[in-house]
Scaffold this active site. Structure first.
Site, PDB file in Angstrom:
ATOM      1  N   ASP A  21      54.044  94.940  70.565  1.00 17.09           N
ATOM      2  CA  ASP A  21      54.770  94.435  69.480  1.00 17.09           C
ATOM      3  C   ASP A  21      56.201  94.146  69.769  1.00 17.09           C
ATOM      4  OD1 ASP A  21      54.303  95.408  66.087  1.00 17.09           O
ATOM      5  OD2 ASP A  21      56.205  95.578  66.586  1.00 17.09           O
ATOM      6  N   CYS A  57      48.218  90.374  54.748  1.00 16.60           N
ATOM      7  CA  CYS A  57      47.942  91.064  53.608  1.00 16.60           C
ATOM      8  C   CYS A  57      48.679  90.550  52.332  1.00 16.60           C
ATOM      9  CB  CYS A  57      48.011  92.668  53.739  1.00 16.60           C
ATOM     10  SG  CYS A  57      49.835  92.983  54.291  1.00 16.60           S
ATOM     11  N   SER A  88      46.757 100.962  63.193  1.00 16.70           N
ATOM     12  CA  SER A  88      45.548 101.280  62.728  1.00 16.70           C
ATOM     13  C   SER A  88      44.455 100.327  63.056  1.00 16.70           C
ATOM     14  CB  SER A  88      45.766 101.260  61.149  1.00 16.70           C
ATOM     15  OG  SER A  88      46.174  99.795  60.759  1.00 16.70           O
ATOM     16  N   ALA A 109      50.678  94.777  66.942  1.00 17.72           N
ATOM     17  CA  ALA A 109      49.879  95.933  67.146  1.00 17.72           C
ATOM     18  C   ALA A 109      50.259  97.204  65.736  1.00 17.72           C
ATOM     19  CB  ALA A 109      49.487  96.310  68.472  1.00 17.72           C
ATOM     20  N   ASP A 162      58.048  89.429  72.200  1.00 16.99           N
ATOM     21  CA  ASP A 162      57.886  88.448  71.221  1.00 16.99           C
ATOM     22  C   ASP A 162      56.470  87.945  71.333  1.00 16.99           C
ATOM     23  OD1 ASP A 162      57.619  86.097  69.530  1.00 16.99           O
ATOM     24  OD2 ASP A 162      59.752  85.974  69.573  1.00 16.99           O
TER      25      ASP A 162
END
Lengths: 198, 316
Positions: B140, B244, B121, B117, B167
């Site tokens: 996270d 990405c 955003s 996370a 994890d």
């Protein structure tokens, strides 16, 4: 009355043995239901927002309230089995304990719009708001109550190009944070990390 | 082989993807062009109209993004110092990164999981799409990144989020379940750590330390995170996988692994941006033909960052 400008610190030190600082425990519904003495109750929290700031109890219908560290209350939009060990649960919401409870900046920014009281909600000019956000204390003419106030200013309404036609009248009063009004002076309670020089 | 001017790409990583793109020159040129700052309106606190009015009041120039009313481009840069930001009305977020939460399409009152996370955003966008109701678990593994996540969620006024540190490959549902039976999620957004090649327009050094070893290592982590996400989602529920990066090792290969080993199907979905299908062959490997249902977003098609997004339905 506390003049603590670190306001939203939730790291919690010095919790009594009854409170386990790393886990969240749901607040009991009423004083009859509590097993940790002095702990705030759901009923007390809802009454506080209604009595002091005029927030209708229906605002909290879906919410549960939790304590992590003594007196530090969090608001969560859902529910979980209690106790629960997590990093954060909803948002930091309210500092209880002592005579004067203190809402957090997060709570006021998120829920301050539901406040209808006129003696504990103060509207600042842009210039005053800018000083408040920078963390400055300021002398102020104020006929309302003393203590912790919800501090607002008008923002986001004066559309120059007509890009926002339905809001062309005036800005809505938008809460910035908590101010402590004492002896003719409004003391900014904006936590250091949230202060800005605009 | 031509290198790309203006970016730090000593190994010509972009050259690796020439066989995948339709217009190599346009692709390289777009990758070297910086992106404008973009903010997303945080609809927990304000409407797009209110933010536009606020920006005008503060003299902050903005341009609309045609495919999404809640995104505004800021030609003069990010307004970190502005009332709009102080009030939590906006969140700085590259426009293509707003895609996966829209594809996941979480509904108010649902149980939603965001295993990777930070810095938040997409988490704050998910919360807004859920109208700040229901259960949003934001996890996270890194404490420093978690603190950024928490502060961003707080500024945005998110109150339906539970932040956890673990994890994601062996995340436990226990704290979120009544009784002994694990209560699954309705939807999970698997936006995994990746080699980030698609962020080259924002981070000109994104390719500087690129190695195939890192790509292969992170692909293993991605497979583990996606596998666990599918396990924790109820039958009929939705998992969105996004990165990405352009690397098929981290995209189609991860999906191919999930199709072979987990109870899921890839489903078609519409995107408001121009995109290309997932690739079925890469570097001597072939993938399940269903990976074509995933979408690749290249920088030169919409003048955005690069992105990859797939929608999975959990079948058991």
């Amino acid at each position: 009355m506390s003049d603590d400008t670190t306001g939203d610190d939730t790291t919690g030190t010095g919790a009594p043995a009854e409170n386990k600082p790393h886990q969240f425990e749901r607040l009991p519904a009423t004083a009859d239901d509590r097993d940790v003495p002095e702990r705030a109750t759901r009923e007390g929290v809802v009454e506080f927002w209604q009595d002091r700031y005029g927030v209708d109890p229906s605002v909290w219908e879906g919410y549960t309230f939790w304590e992590k560290g003594a007196g530090k209350v969090w608001a969560f939009a859902d529910d979980l089995p209690s106790p629960v060990e997590v990093e954060a649960l909803g948002m930091t919401f309210l500092r209880t304990g002592g005579e004067h409870w203190k809402p957090t900046t997060d709570a006021v920014q998120r829920f301050g719009r539901y406040a209808t009281a006129d003696d504990t909600v103060i509207d600042l000019s842009r210039e005053q708001a800018t000083r408040f956000l920078a963390g400055e204390d300021q002398e102020l003419d104020w006929d309302g109550d003393w203590g912790y106030l919800i501090v607002r200013h008008e923002y986001g309404g004066e559309s120059v190009t007509g890009a926002a036609p339905d809001r062309a009248d005036s800005g809505r009063p938008e809460p910035i944070g908590v101010g402590l009004f004492l002896h003719g002076e409004l003391r900014s309670q904006v936590p250091k990390g949230r202060r800005r020089d605009l | 082989m031509p290198m790309t001017d203006g970016i730090d790409d000593p190994g010509d990583v972009l050259g690796r993807y020439e066989p995948l793109v339709d217009d190599v020159e346009a692709f390289r040129e777009a990758c070297a062009r910086p992106l404008p700052a973009v903010v997303r309106v945080n609809e927990i606190k304000a409407t797009p109209d209110e933010v536009r009015a606020g920006f005008e009041e503060e003299g902050i120039a903005y341009e609309s993004v045609d495919w999404h009313d809640g995104l505004l481009r800021l030609p003069d840069g990010d307004p970190g110092h502005s009332w709009a930001y102080v009030h939590g009305w906006v969140y700085g977020q590259e426009e293509v990164s707003a895609v996966p939460a829209l594809v996941l399409d979480p509904q108010p009152g649902e149980r939603v999981f965001d295993p990777c996370a930070a810095p938040g955003s997409k988490t704050t966008q998910l919360a807004a799409l859920m109208e700040d109701t229901g259960l949003l678990v934001a996890n996270d593994s890194n404490l420093g990144r978690l603190s950024a996540l928490r502060s961003n969620a707080e500024r945005c006024g998110v109150s339906n989020v539970v932040v956890t540190k673990s994890d994601a490959r062996n995340f436990s549902l226990k704290p979120f379940s009544e009784g002994d039976e694990d209560e699954p999620f309705d939807r999970v957004l698997v936006d995994v750590p990746c080699s980030c090649e698609g962020t080259i327009r924002k981070n000109p050094d994104a390719l500087a330390d690129w190695t195939l070893d890192h790509v292969q290592g992170v692909a293993g982590v991605q497979k583990g995170i996606l596998e666990r996400a599918i396990e924790m989602t109820k039958p009929g529920g939705t998992v969105v996988y996004s990165t990405c990066t352009f690397a098929p090792e981290e995209n189609e290969a991860v999906l191919d692994h999930a199709l072979a080993n987990s109870a899921c199907d890839l489903v078609e979905f519409d995107l408001p941006l121009e995109s290309r299908p997932g690739v079925t062959e890469w570097d001597g490997e072939t993938y399940d033909p269903a990976v074509e249902r995933a979408r690749r977003i290249y920088p030169h098609h919409n003048d955005t960052g690069g992105f990859f997004c797939a929608k999975l339905e959990v079948t058991a």
